[in-house]
Design a protein around this motif. Sequence first.
Motif, PDB file in Angstrom:
ATOM      1  N   GLY A   1      29.171  30.837  40.912  1.00  9.58           N
ATOM      2  CA  GLY A   1      29.877  30.270  42.067  1.00  9.58           C
ATOM      3  C   GLY A   1      30.142  31.384  43.064  1.00  9.58           C
ATOM      4  N   ASN A   2      31.415  31.640  43.363  1.00 11.68           N
ATOM      5  CA  ASN A   2      31.785  32.722  44.273  1.00 11.68           C
ATOM      6  C   ASN A   2      32.320  33.947  43.542  1.00 11.68           C
ATOM      7  N   ASN A   3      32.367  33.872  42.223  1.00 10.39           N
ATOM      8  CA  ASN A   3      32.880  34.979  41.425  1.00 10.39           C
ATOM      9  C   ASN A   3      31.745  35.822  40.863  1.00 10.39           C
ATOM     10  N   VAL A   4      32.044  37.087  40.647  1.00 12.26           N
ATOM     11  CA  VAL A   4      31.119  37.999  39.988  1.00 12.26           C
ATOM     12  C   VAL A   4      31.560  38.107  38.532  1.00 12.26           C
ATOM     13  N   ILE A   5      30.600  38.087  37.616  1.00 17.85           N
ATOM     14  CA  ILE A   5      30.889  38.146  36.186  1.00 17.85           C
ATOM     15  C   ILE A   5      30.248  39.401  35.602  1.00 17.85           C
ATOM     16  N   SER A   6      31.006  40.098  34.756  1.00 24.24           N
ATOM     17  CA  SER A   6      30.459  41.229  34.016  1.00 24.24           C
ATOM     18  C   SER A   6      31.076  41.230  32.621  1.00 24.24           C
ATOM     19  N   THR A   7      30.521  42.036  31.723  1.00 20.95           N
ATOM     20  CA  THR A   7      31.085  42.147  30.384  1.00 20.95           C
ATOM     21  C   THR A   7      31.459  43.599  30.125  1.00 20.95           C
TER      22      THR A   7
ATOM     23  N   SER B   1      44.236  42.262  22.934  1.00 22.88           N
ATOM     24  CA  SER B   1      43.253  41.416  23.609  1.00 22.88           C
ATOM     25  C   SER B   1      42.312  40.813  22.583  1.00 22.88           C
ATOM     26  N   LYS B   2      41.781  39.656  22.913  1.00 26.58           N
ATOM     27  CA  LYS B   2      40.901  38.924  22.008  1.00 26.58           C
ATOM     28  C   LYS B   2      39.485  38.873  22.581  1.00 26.58           C
ATOM     29  N   HIS B   3      38.525  38.627  21.680  1.00 27.56           N
ATOM     30  CA  HIS B   3      37.124  38.484  22.083  1.00 27.56           C
ATOM     31  C   HIS B   3      37.003  37.380  23.129  1.00 27.56           C
ATOM     32  N   ARG B   4      36.280  37.670  24.179  1.00 24.86           N
ATOM     33  CA  ARG B   4      36.017  36.749  25.303  1.00 24.86           C
ATOM     34  C   ARG B   4      37.210  36.590  26.254  1.00 24.86           C
ATOM     35  N   ASP B   5      38.313  37.342  26.049  1.00 22.08           N
ATOM     36  CA  ASP B   5      39.381  37.362  27.059  1.00 22.08           C
ATOM     37  C   ASP B   5      38.783  37.868  28.368  1.00 22.08           C
ATOM     38  N   GLU B   6      39.415  37.510  29.483  1.00 23.67           N
ATOM     39  CA  GLU B   6      38.926  37.925  30.795  1.00 23.67           C
ATOM     40  C   GLU B   6      39.961  38.787  31.494  1.00 23.67           C
ATOM     41  N   VAL B   7      39.480  39.849  32.129  1.00 28.80           N
ATOM     42  CA  VAL B   7      40.310  40.659  33.017  1.00 28.80           C
ATOM     43  C   VAL B   7      39.813  40.356  34.424  1.00 28.80           C
ATOM     44  N   ILE B   8      40.726  39.958  35.298  1.00 32.23           N
ATOM     45  CA  ILE B   8      40.360  39.562  36.658  1.00 32.23           C
ATOM     46  C   ILE B   8      40.570  40.731  37.615  1.00 32.23           C
ATOM     47  N   ILE B   9      39.545  41.016  38.415  1.00 28.85           N
ATOM     48  CA  ILE B   9      39.655  42.005  39.488  1.00 28.85           C
ATOM     49  C   ILE B   9      39.636  41.224  40.802  1.00 28.85           C
TER      50      ILE B   9
ATOM     51  N   THR C   1      31.654  47.281  39.999  1.00 27.94           N
ATOM     52  CA  THR C   1      31.793  46.087  40.838  1.00 27.94           C
ATOM     53  C   THR C   1      30.787  46.206  41.985  1.00 27.94           C
ATOM     54  N   ILE C   2      30.683  45.160  42.784  1.00 28.69           N
ATOM     55  CA  ILE C   2      29.780  45.243  43.935  1.00 28.69           C
ATOM     56  C   ILE C   2      30.317  46.185  45.005  1.00 28.69           C
ATOM     57  N   PHE C   3      31.573  46.634  44.846  1.00 27.12           N
ATOM     58  CA  PHE C   3      32.185  47.573  45.782  1.00 27.12           C
ATOM     59  C   PHE C   3      32.386  48.957  45.170  1.00 27.12           C
ATOM     60  N   GLY C   4      31.684  49.250  44.078  1.00 26.85           N
ATOM     61  CA  GLY C   4      31.832  50.532  43.397  1.00 26.85           C
ATOM     62  C   GLY C   4      32.684  50.379  42.149  1.00 26.85           C
ATOM     63  N   ASP C   5      32.950  51.481  41.495  1.00 24.44           N
ATOM     64  CA  ASP C   5      33.723  51.447  40.256  1.00 24.44           C
ATOM     65  C   ASP C   5      35.190  51.142  40.535  1.00 24.44           C
ATOM     66  N   LYS C   6      35.786  50.336  39.647  1.00 26.67           N
ATOM     67  CA  LYS C   6      37.212  49.986  39.733  1.00 26.67           C
ATOM     68  C   LYS C   6      37.846  50.204  38.371  1.00 26.67           C
ATOM     69  N   ASP C   7      39.119  50.567  38.378  1.00 27.77           N
ATOM     70  CA  ASP C   7      39.878  50.733  37.142  1.00 27.77           C
ATOM     71  C   ASP C   7      40.486  49.399  36.737  1.00 27.77           C
ATOM     72  N   ILE C   8      40.412  49.094  35.435  1.00 28.05           N
ATOM     73  CA  ILE C   8      41.073  47.903  34.903  1.00 28.05           C
ATOM     74  C   ILE C   8      41.893  48.295  33.686  1.00 28.05           C
ATOM     75  N   VAL C   9      42.828  47.445  33.333  1.00 31.75           N
ATOM     76  CA  VAL C   9      43.646  47.630  32.145  1.00 31.75           C
ATOM     77  C   VAL C   9      43.346  46.492  31.177  1.00 31.75           C
ATOM     78  N   VAL C  10      42.966  46.867  29.969  1.00 31.01           N
ATOM     79  CA  VAL C  10      42.826  45.897  28.882  1.00 31.01           C
ATOM     80  C   VAL C  10      44.139  45.961  28.116  1.00 31.01           C
ATOM     81  N   ILE C  11      44.850  44.839  28.091  1.00 28.07           N
ATOM     82  CA  ILE C  11      46.170  44.837  27.463  1.00 28.07           C
ATOM     83  C   ILE C  11      46.058  44.884  25.942  1.00 28.07           C
TER      84      ILE C  11
ATOM     85  N   ASN D   1      42.656  51.781  29.381  1.00 24.85           N
ATOM     86  CA  ASN D   1      42.172  51.713  30.757  1.00 24.85           C
ATOM     87  C   ASN D   1      40.671  51.969  30.768  1.00 24.85           C
ATOM     88  N   TYR D   2      39.955  51.279  31.652  1.00 31.86           N
ATOM     89  CA  TYR D   2      38.506  51.417  31.747  1.00 31.86           C
ATOM     90  C   TYR D   2      38.087  51.406  33.205  1.00 31.86           C
ATOM     91  N   LYS D   3      36.925  52.016  33.471  1.00 30.44           N
ATOM     92  CA  LYS D   3      36.272  51.931  34.769  1.00 30.44           C
ATOM     93  C   LYS D   3      35.125  50.953  34.616  1.00 30.44           C
TER      94      LYS D   3
END
Length: 86
Positions: free
Chosen positions: A8-14, A45-53, A32-42, A27-29
């Motif tokens: 759709g309008n979202n980008v998906i990655s694993t 977390s469970k398999h197939r959980d999603e972190v939204i940027i 994204t389509i705009f370069g690397d971004k930092d995310i936090v995995v709480i 924390n992970y890098k």
Amino acid sequence: EEGLHIDGNNVISTLDISLLEALKGSNYKVKTIFGDKDIVVIPQSKHRDEVIIPNCGVGGKYDQKVILNISYPENLDKLINILSEA
């Protein structure tokens, strides 16, 4: 971009992480389509959980969803014994 796809309008990655990393959180890098971004995995977390940027989807208006792919160790016997004693 390799490793990214559009839904759709979202980008998906694993993101591949170990069971220990998923349980402890970290924390992970990620790409994204705009370069690397930092995310936090709480923690816990469970398999197939999603972190939204936010704002990293199509046109910078939508989101990137990072789907967690949690790998389990080959030998779970020790872990099962520890959990059984708890």
